[in-house]
Scaffold this motif. Structure first.
Motif, mmCIF file in Angstrom:
data_model
loop_
_atom_site.group_PDB
_atom_site.id
_atom_site.type_symbol
_atom_site.label_atom_id
_atom_site.label_comp_id
_atom_site.label_asym_id
_atom_site.label_seq_id
_atom_site.Cartn_x
_atom_site.Cartn_y
_atom_site.Cartn_z
ATOM 1 N N ASP A 105 36.216 29.760 40.027
ATOM 2 C CA ASP A 105 37.644 29.703 39.703
ATOM 3 C C ASP A 105 37.987 30.437 38.413
ATOM 4 O O ASP A 105 39.102 30.924 38.247
ATOM 5 C CB ASP A 105 38.102 28.246 39.609
ATOM 6 C CG ASP A 105 39.595 28.151 39.472
ATOM 7 O OD1 ASP A 105 40.074 27.949 38.332
ATOM 8 O OD2 ASP A 105 40.294 28.339 40.475
ATOM 9 N N ILE A 106 37.009 30.498 37.499
ATOM 10 C CA ILE A 106 37.266 31.231 36.246
ATOM 11 C C ILE A 106 37.756 32.636 36.575
ATOM 12 O O ILE A 106 38.636 33.184 35.917
ATOM 13 C CB ILE A 106 35.977 31.350 35.397
ATOM 14 C CG1 ILE A 106 35.405 29.974 35.082
ATOM 15 C CG2 ILE A 106 36.235 32.114 34.110
ATOM 16 C CD1 ILE A 106 36.239 29.149 34.161
ATOM 17 N N HIS A 107 37.188 33.216 37.640
ATOM 18 C CA HIS A 107 37.566 34.579 37.984
ATOM 19 C C HIS A 107 38.739 34.636 38.937
ATOM 20 O O HIS A 107 39.469 35.611 38.964
ATOM 21 C CB HIS A 107 36.354 35.288 38.603
ATOM 22 C CG HIS A 107 35.169 35.259 37.689
ATOM 23 N ND1 HIS A 107 34.990 36.171 36.683
ATOM 24 C CD2 HIS A 107 34.132 34.393 37.598
ATOM 25 C CE1 HIS A 107 33.874 35.868 36.027
ATOM 26 N NE2 HIS A 107 33.352 34.792 36.553
ATOM 27 N N LEU A 108 38.886 33.590 39.754
ATOM 28 C CA LEU A 108 39.924 33.625 40.773
ATOM 29 C C LEU A 108 41.235 33.000 40.325
ATOM 30 O O LEU A 108 42.262 33.173 40.977
ATOM 31 C CB LEU A 108 39.430 32.903 42.038
ATOM 32 C CG LEU A 108 38.248 33.582 42.712
ATOM 33 C CD1 LEU A 108 37.689 32.694 43.814
ATOM 34 C CD2 LEU A 108 38.668 34.927 43.291
ATOM 35 N N HIS A 109 41.190 32.245 39.248
ATOM 36 C CA HIS A 109 42.410 31.575 38.795
ATOM 37 C C HIS A 109 43.505 32.588 38.513
ATOM 38 O O HIS A 109 43.247 33.643 37.942
ATOM 39 C CB HIS A 109 42.123 30.768 37.527
ATOM 40 C CG HIS A 109 43.315 30.025 37.040
ATOM 41 N ND1 HIS A 109 43.787 28.895 37.645
ATOM 42 C CD2 HIS A 109 44.165 30.282 36.019
ATOM 43 C CE1 HIS A 109 44.857 28.473 37.004
ATOM 44 N NE2 HIS A 109 45.111 29.292 36.015
ATOM 45 N N ASP A 110 44.734 32.239 38.910
ATOM 46 C CA ASP A 110 45.877 33.127 38.665
ATOM 47 C C ASP A 110 45.756 34.475 39.357
ATOM 48 O O ASP A 110 46.400 35.444 38.952
ATOM 49 C CB ASP A 110 46.129 33.322 37.162
ATOM 50 C CG ASP A 110 47.084 32.270 36.618
ATOM 51 O OD1 ASP A 110 47.207 32.153 35.397
ATOM 52 O OD2 ASP A 110 47.706 31.560 37.440
ATOM 53 N N THR A 111 44.921 34.561 40.407
ATOM 54 C CA THR A 111 44.908 35.766 41.232
ATOM 55 C C THR A 111 45.559 35.428 42.566
ATOM 56 O O THR A 111 45.901 34.280 42.839
ATOM 57 C CB THR A 111 43.482 36.256 41.534
ATOM 58 O OG1 THR A 111 42.841 35.274 42.352
ATOM 59 C CG2 THR A 111 42.684 36.498 40.271
ATOM 60 N N TYR A 112 45.696 36.449 43.387
ATOM 61 C CA TYR A 112 46.276 36.240 44.710
ATOM 62 C C TYR A 112 45.400 35.408 45.624
ATOM 63 O O TYR A 112 45.859 34.949 46.673
ATOM 64 C CB TYR A 112 46.672 37.582 45.353
ATOM 65 C CG TYR A 112 48.136 37.822 45.166
ATOM 66 C CD1 TYR A 112 48.625 38.367 43.984
ATOM 67 C CD2 TYR A 112 49.041 37.414 46.138
ATOM 68 C CE1 TYR A 112 49.980 38.520 43.785
ATOM 69 C CE2 TYR A 112 50.398 37.564 45.952
ATOM 70 C CZ TYR A 112 50.865 38.109 44.765
ATOM 71 O OH TYR A 112 52.222 38.244 44.570
ATOM 72 N N PHE A 113 44.148 35.209 45.243
ATOM 73 C CA PHE A 113 43.289 34.343 46.054
ATOM 74 C C PHE A 113 43.889 32.939 46.083
ATOM 75 O O PHE A 113 43.938 32.279 47.119
ATOM 76 C CB PHE A 113 41.878 34.312 45.464
ATOM 77 C CG PHE A 113 40.854 33.723 46.376
ATOM 78 C CD1 PHE A 113 40.633 32.344 46.395
ATOM 79 C CD2 PHE A 113 40.116 34.524 47.233
ATOM 80 C CE1 PHE A 113 39.690 31.786 47.252
ATOM 81 C CE2 PHE A 113 39.179 33.976 48.091
ATOM 82 C CZ PHE A 113 38.961 32.608 48.094
ATOM 83 N N VAL A 114 44.357 32.502 44.915
ATOM 84 C CA VAL A 114 44.963 31.172 44.827
ATOM 85 C C VAL A 114 46.249 31.126 45.640
ATOM 86 O O VAL A 114 46.511 30.179 46.374
ATOM 87 C CB VAL A 114 45.262 30.825 43.354
ATOM 88 C CG1 VAL A 114 45.949 29.472 43.268
ATOM 89 C CG2 VAL A 114 44.004 30.834 42.541
#
Lengths: 223, 534, 269
Positions: free
Chosen positions: B375-384
């Motif tokens: 999540d450190i890398h995915l947070h606030d990305t379009y993955f979320v």
């Protein structure tokens, strides 16, 4: 306003007219009671963020909170606690009176109302004193001693005003409801066959007392 | 089962007459319809904002609007969809209608409170929409401090709107819990309760326990904004992360308020359209409470990168994994229910199939996000963004569509065109995946969310996604058309067009005002397809 | 008594009447407990004062709930509901505390001191290679970089699977976008590159530590940076021991407060 779906159900003559979707007056009563308890459940959670904020900040700024609390008059806080406890007693007396069909119901509701008013009067004096001393929340804190020795006491006062303020709003709301119930009691609407609104008001009022039971030591008796 | 159609033409829609009888109605069925109309209106507005957002993202750089306007567009899309659409959608619009019927009750426990809940909702919603005329709001629907306490936009007014709408949710939850406890028909024991009722019960608990925390949090944020009380302001000794704790304590259970009723609908639809009893009734009922319980203790998984301590992050990440267990029980039980059943492919079931597919992806990607290191890398990305649309749109919206198509004949006594419904389903389902699957790709490659610009390498995914959004729009336009057409010229529906066993199918379509002309007595469970012929 | 009118057999006990005598007894106990609360608060019991006050308050609360509110005689479902509110309140407190009390080096209370400590620990002329710098760099690399770049720096860490292009393989020397030099790596850390975020929240000396470490992953040694190259990445004054950092800002990125103020200004237009 009329709607056939809420036409009151006429039971035996002289009995309370309970709503049509209930089986009996007692069914209506226990349902209302459950509804009121559920309302109080959400009230507990409604106050909770302030309590959480209080615990977090008190643990981190223990010294500043202590100095801030010393600025409060614990005697007034204790007086208010006694006032509210007595008002809970008189409220319970009023509920019992309505359940037994006694005439003293109006008297006890009136005393409860006056206790609540007294509580607010004490708080009024406390608040004006704070304002006079510059003991205000957040960026409005101007009290020179605290600014010098305990800058984070501004957070203490933010929580003090928010918590007692929110509680005070609930006291005022309670007074309104008590006054309305007093009026209905005066008209003779309550008795052994129907006392639901009185008991529900009682539950709410005891809750208001409950919150203060915690606020008093947390705000006035820190350290 | 004999039906109870009695006096010709008299039902809750036609009697009593007059606009006043609708404005002041205490009939839960009418209140449900009032909510339905309002929710669908806000869905339209929120959907238009979504189309605008996706239009801006068609190409990098400014496409059709400025950055500030874009901030407002996604804020309104999120705020309206969360508070005015998805939270009330199934409980208030469908639940109000079906709950008393399923219980064999004449109404909810507190009909006047029910009507008040509706008006509170509308007051809050209008206040929220009203902010559009006061500089709008640009903070994102999460209103994080410090930006939300300092921005020149109408944030205080918007959070007060959410505050007001919150009380509608709380009071509806209170009403439903009491109804389920106190107003069940004779014979309607706890183990004969339809799973939709269990789902609404768990949802109501979440509404009752979590929403007040949001209410006060938003008040504190407004106080901070107006009076600078300092609780969230580091310069005064406060803590902005505390706002996030308070906010997510509600907002995580909130997403389960959104999805549990949808699961409830699926619980009703799958057994009927498989003509088989639900697999594992008790486990399904317990699972719904298991999900609700875990929902309360995982909120920090929204805050891994916010400044929350690593220890807390570890705890929240670990606990979040547990929600997969009751959810998995439900997924597998639905499959087991369908196994060797007589499967039908009418619109309600098509949406149920869609739900299973889409919610699975949403749920699994949730596990990815729950893994703190990822999540450190995915947070606030379009993955979320893709994840939560898969569970919220894929979950709640598909569930809502399934429910609407399932109970439409009961609500209105009319059948819609099945062919048109299938066509609309195709556009909604395909459009949904075309819109959101590319967002997983773009997000995992680093495209941030809430940005109105992006680097050129993400263009293709954004364009595919935008085309998908148009497909969804087409699907809903078709739905609106055939559903409204059914009201005027649709085939008359029988009391039980789906051969279902629930109590609501034992009264007329539409039901009379008092729900049942003869007080119902429950003699079998709602899923006893192997024991009883409908 | 006539309250039997509202009486149904199986719902007996749903509306117990509190006797006046009992109510008065409860009130008196509550008042005594209040006095006790005040008395114990005036005695210094150190860390115990808080818990004792709360404990007495809980006892008072139980009396109000059980008797005035009639919980003692009420049904199990109402009890469960009310109790659950406190359970979830407890969850709220405990898990929030799990964050607030386990934060390391809290910037709100320790910000200025923390910065000073870190500055004190940094070697003079931190942009030059040294044993300590390599040791710090190795630790930082393990904490911050291996997820993408892999434990040996081959660009094959677990998070690299979803990335395109793949993270830099530090054991190879060709085609580094910012150049395979100390200042080149620090530039990448300052600004980020592609999917790699910027690490300018790190103190500048730590960025140099990382650069020194990364360069050891291949035997080839790059040239020493010139003063101009150092200035370009944030070493304001290479002639000073601390690089001129104590005097001025340590990075070219905007402080967050400044950025927020600019956003807010823009939103007010």
């Amino acid at each position: 306003m009329s709607s056939p779906s809420s036409v009151d159900h006429h039971g035996k003559p002289g009995e309370h007219h309970f709503a049509h979707h209930f089986r009996s007056a007692l069914h209506e009563f226990v349902t209302c009671k459950q509804g009121m308890w559920l309302f109080l459940v959400q009230e507990v959670l409604f106050f909770s963020p302030l309590f959480v904020a209080y615990f977090m900040f008190r643990a981190q700024y223990a010294h500043d909170f202590h100095l801030g609390a010393l600025q409060l008059d614990w005697k007034m806080g204790a007086l208010n606690t006694i006032i509210l406890l007595c008002s809970s007693y008189t409220m319970a007396r009023a509920v019992t009176a309505s359940q037994r069909g006694e005439k003293s119901i109006v008297k006890y509701l009136a005393i409860t109302f006056l206790c609540a008013a007294g509580f607010l009067v004490v708080k009024y004096f406390e608040y004006t004193h704070k304002i006079h001393d510059g003991l205000l929340p957040g960026k409005f804190m101007t009290n020179p001693e605290l600014l010098a020795e305990a800058p984070k006491a501004a957070i203490f006062f933010s929580l003090y005003f928010c918590m007692t303020g929110l509680h005070g709003i609930h006291v005022i709301g309670g007074m309104g409801v008590i006054a309305w119930i007093m009026w209905r009691a005066h008209k003779g609407e309550f008795g052994p066959k129907y006392f639901t609104p009185v008991e529900m008001t009682g539950l709410y009022w005891h809750f208001v007392d409950l919150v203060w039971i915690f606020l008093f030591p947390m705000l006035y008796l820190v350290g | 089962m004999s039906s109870t159609t009695a006096v010709a033409g008299k039902n809750y829609l036609t009697d009593p007459k007059g606009i006043g009888s609708w404005i002041y109605t205490l009939d839960h069925k009418r209140i449900g319809l009032l909510y339905l109309v309002s929710v669908l209106f806000f869905f339209l507005v929120g959907g238009i904002f979504a189309l605008l957002v996706r239009l801006e993202l068609w190409s990098p750089g400014q496409t059709v609007m400025s950055a500030d306007t874009y901030n407002k567009a996604f804020t309104y899309h999120g705020t309206m969809m969360v508070f005015m659409v998805i939270i009330p959608m199934i409980p208030a619009a469908i639940g109000n209608f079906v709950l008393p019927l399923m219980l064999g009750a004449k109404d909810v426990a507190f009909p006047r409170l029910n009507l008040l809940s509706y008006y509170i909702f509308m007051a809050g919603a209008l206040l929220g929409v009203g902010t559009l005329f006061f500089k709008g709001v640009d903070t994102g629907w999460t209103f994080y401090t410090p930006y939300s306490t300092k921005t020149g936009s109408a944030a205080a007014m918007m959070v007060m709107a959410a505050f007001v709408m919150g009380f509608s949710s709380i009071l509806t939850g209170l009403n439903f819990i009491t109804t389920i406890h106190k107003l069940r028909a004779p014979g309607q024991g706890w183990t004969k309760l339809p799973l939709m009722c269990w789902a609404l019960y768990a949802t109501s608990l979440l509404q009752l326990l979590a929403t007040p925390v949001l209410a006060l949090t938003l008040c504190l944020m407004a106080m901070e904004r107006v009076f600078n009380i300092g609780i969230f302001d580091p310069a005064l000794g406060g803590d902005p992360v505390l706002f996030q704790h308070f906010f997510w304590f509600y907002s995580h259970p909130a997403v389960y308020i959104m999805v549990l009723p949808a699961m409830g609908v699926i619980n009703e639809v799958i057994p009927v359209f498989s003509q088989k009893p639900i697999f594992g009734y008790k486990a399904m009922a317990l699972a719904v409470f298991g999900i609700a319980a875990v929902a309360f203790i995982v909120w920090g998984h929204h805050m891994f990168t916010s400044g929350q301590s690593a220890t807390a992050g570890f705890i929240f990440s670990l606990i979040t994994m547990f929600v997969a267990i009751p959810t998995g029980i439900k997924m597998f039980s639905w499959l087991a229910t369908m196994y060797k059943g007589t499967l039908r492919f009418q619109a309600p079931m098509l949406y149920a199939y869609a739900f299973l597919f889409v919610f699975l992806i949403g749920g699994l990607t949730g596990v990815v996000l729950a893994t703190m290191a990822a999540d450190i890398h995915l947070h606030d990305t379009y993955f979320v963004v893709a994840h939560f649309h898969y569970v919220m749109v894929g979950g709640t919206l598909m569930g809502f569509m399934a429910g609407i198509h399932y109970w439409w004949p009961k609500m209105f006594g009319k059948m819609y065109s099945e062919g048109a419904a299938k066509l609309a389903w195709f556009f909604v389902f395909m459009g949904f995946n075309v819109t959101f699957f590319p967002q997983f790709i773009a997000g995992s490659q680093g495209m941030p969310r809430r940005y109105y610009d992006y680097v050129a390498e993400f263009t293709i995914w954004n364009q595919v996604s935008t085309v998908g959004s148009w497909m969804i729009g087409v699907g809903f336009v078709i739905s609106a058309i055939y559903l409204m057409a059914s009201l005027v010229g649709g085939r008359k529906a029988s009391d039980n067009p789906w051969q279902a066993l629930g109590l609501e199918w034992q009264t007329s379509s539409p039901p009379p005002t008092e729900n049942f002309l003869v007080d119902p007595v429950v003699t079998h469970g709602p899923y006893d397809y192997d024991k009883v012929a409908a | 008594m006539s309250h039997h009118d509202q009486h149904d057999d199986h719902e007996h006990g749903e509306h117990h009447i509190l006797s006046n005598a009992m109510g008065l007894k409860i009130l008196l106990i509550l008042i005594v407990m209040t006095v006790l609360t005040v008395v114990t608060a005036r005695i210094d019991l150190g860390h115990l004062n808080g818990p004792i006050a709360i404990f007495i308050a809980c006892f008072k609360a139980m009396l109000v709930i059980l008797f005035f509110m009639g919980m003692k005689y009420d049904s199990n479902d109402n009890r469960a509901f009310f109790a659950s509110s406190f359970v979830f309140f407890g969850v709220f407190v405990v898990l929030t505390a799990a964050d607030v009390f386990t934060r390391v080096g809290d910037w709100r209370t320790h910000g200025p001191e923390l910065k000073a400590t870190m500055m004190k620990e940094i070697q003079p002329k931190f942009w030059e290679d040294s044993e300590e710098s390599l040791k710090r760099g190795a630790t930082l690399f393990k904490e911050q970089c291996v997820t993408c770049h892999g434990s040996e720096g081959h660009g094959d860490g677990p998070a690299s699977a979803g990335l395109n292009p793949k993270p830099r393989n530090f054991t190879l020397t060709a085609d580094w976008k910012n150049g395979r030099t100390v200042t080149g790596i620090v530039t990448t850390l300052n600004k980020g590159l592609g999917s790699m975020p910027s690490f300018d929240n790190f103190p500048l000396p730590n960025r140099f530590d990382l650069a020194h470490y990364v360069l050891t992953l291949n035997a080839e040694k790059p040239a020493t940076p010139t003063a101009d190259q150092l200035k370009a990445v944030g070493v304001l004054d290479p002639s000073k021991d601390d690089g001129g950092l104590a005097a001025g800002g340590s990075s070219k990125s905007i402080p967050i407060e400044f950025a927020i103020d600019r956003y807010v200004e823009a939103s007010k237009k």
